[in-house]
Scaffold this active site. Structure first.
Site, PDB file in Angstrom:
ATOM      1  N   ASP A 195       0.854  -1.156  -0.069  1.00  0.00           N
ATOM      2  CA  ASP A 195      -0.034  -0.033   0.004  1.00  0.00           C
ATOM      3  C   ASP A 195       0.671   1.325   0.045  1.00  0.00           C
ATOM      4  OD1 ASP A 195      -2.350  -1.271   0.037  1.00  0.00           O
ATOM      5  OD2 ASP A 195      -2.868  -1.240   1.976  1.00  0.00           O
ATOM      6  N   LYS A 217      -3.682   3.170  -2.606  1.00  0.00           N
ATOM      7  CA  LYS A 217      -4.693   4.083  -2.965  1.00  0.00           C
ATOM      8  C   LYS A 217      -4.414   5.456  -2.295  1.00  0.00           C
ATOM      9  CE  LYS A 217      -8.333   0.251  -2.648  1.00  0.00           C
ATOM     10  NZ  LYS A 217      -7.245  -0.836  -2.304  1.00  0.00           N
TER      11      LYS A 217
END
Length: 410
Positions: A195, A217
């Site tokens: 991530d 994200k």
């Protein structure tokens, strides 16, 4: 000259001669290996007796004889009497049975290593000339520390083993806040699916051959949908690779870890989860804010700021004994404040907004519910940030904690 061998004792006969302190220290190791242990000794120490009873071991309460060696694969002699131990060692030599002579390790045909384990890797240390258990133990401990820190090359080089997926919670960012298991799994990984947030620095320490897949994200920008992340995890594991899904915080706290576990299980892929420090607790802590504090807050309500504001959340903000922690809530702050004030929550309810917790860019904006939107706008508050609502956010609660940790309090 000593040759080190990796010998499996699972299901094989091991004879322990003696029932004192040395046997007590080493017996559990043989039991952990799955050995079938028999003890010959006139007496047993309390610790050995407990192990023998717990594991239902055969105990012959008498002095050992040469014919006790029998069909044993390995004999460990530790009677405390050098002559007795030497006689048993000699009987082992005649029977071509390996023997660990605890009275004089240099004259046994085998030695126990000082060993440490990291996953499926077992490292043993033994002296080649003479017996120096303290030196071997200190070296073992140094190697164990490097293994825990993920600083040794643990990644498999031979293909063929079954693949698996490990969801690893990386915590709020600093590498030294990761768990020992997390560091080990990263050192063993063939593929890391990472991530944007969390301990991104640790990725740079990995073997150059490790494949790094960035699925991070950002607010309003999700380049890799969750279904595609699930597919990536399963595909690499099916190809026989060890996959680490590296996440910030904890995988099961707004990390969609449950969805990824479900996808692996549905595909028949072995999967495990390693917890991490959730930002709901660790980021307020970095600013000197305890999410619970006796006499101030007895419970915590954790909110996903991207979700609609519920009646339960408004009730939590209204309750002076509850701390409300909002994750991913910078954009939602105006809506959250408007809803709470409309429900009658006092405007002076303390609020703290902690940006980039546990990083050099950490900053805390302290305000009240009524002024929170204006204060956030004036400060230019941006993600990643954690919003804390409740009396624990008062600046004077734990003074001088913010100054002690270098908190840039506004």
């Amino acid at each position: 000259m000593t040759t080190m061998l990796g010998v499996s004792l699972a299901g094989r006969d091991v004879l322990m001669v003696g029932g004192g302190a040395v046997t007590a220290r080493r017996l559990q190791r043989f039991l952990d290996d799955g050995a079938i242990v028999r003890i010959v000794s006139p007496e047993l120490s309390d610790e050995v007796r407990l192990l023998a009873t717990t594991h239902r071991l055969v105990w012959d309460p008498r002095p050992a004889r040469a014919d006790d060696v029998g069909d044993a694969w390995l004999v460990h002699t530790a009677t405390g009497d050098a002559q007795t131990d030497a006689a048993i060692a000699a009987a082992c030599e005649r029977a071509k049975t390996l023997c660990i002579n605890a009275s004089d390790g240099a004259h046994g045909s085998a030695r126990l290593t000082a060993q440490t384990r990291s996953g499926d890797v077992l490292v043993g240390v033994v002296s080649d000339a003479g017996v120096d258990p303290r030196r071997a133990g200190r070296l073992r401990d140094a190697i164990a520390a490097l293994l825990r820190e993920g600083r040794l090359p643990l990644r498999r080089r031979r293909a063929g083993a079954a693949g698996r997926v490990d969801l690893v919670g990386g915590g709020p960012g600093p590498v030294d806040l990761m768990t020992v298991r997390a560091r080990r799994l990263l050192a063993e990984a063939d593929v890391v699916v990472a991530d944007r947030l969390g301990p991104t620095d640790v990725v740079g320490e990995l073997d150059p051959e490790v494949e790094i897949i960035d699925v991070g994200k950002r607010p309003g920008h999700h380049p890799v949908p969750q279904e595609e992340i699930n597919r990536i995890l399963v595909a690499h594991a099916r190809a026989g690779r060890r996959v680490v899904r590296l996440k910030g915080g904890d995988p099961f706290v707004y990390g969609r870890g449950g969805e990824e576990v479900a996808a692996c299980l549905a595909a028949g892929i072995p999967v495990d989860v390693v917890p991490g420090l959730t930002s709901a607790v660790s980021v307020p802590q970095a600013a000197g804010i305890p999410v619970t504090h006796r006499g101030t807050a007895a419970s915590v309500h954790v909110v996903n700021g991207q979700a609609p504001t519920t009646a339960a959340t408004v009730a939590a903000i209204a309750d002076p004994t509850v701390t409300t922690v909002v994750l991913m809530g910078v954009a939602a702050l105006p809506r959250l404040v408007q809803t709470a004030l409309a429900a009658g929550v006092p405007r002076d309810r303390p609020v703290a907004i902690v940006e980039s917790g546990h990083t050099p860019a950490q900053r805390t904006t302290r305000t009240t519910l009524g002024d929170a939107v204006a204060a956030a706008g004036a400060a230019g508050v941006a993600n990643p940030a954690v919003i804390v609502i409740g009396d624990v956010a008062r600046a004077d609660l734990l003074l001088p904690a913010p100054e002690l940790i270098g908190d840039a309090t506004r």
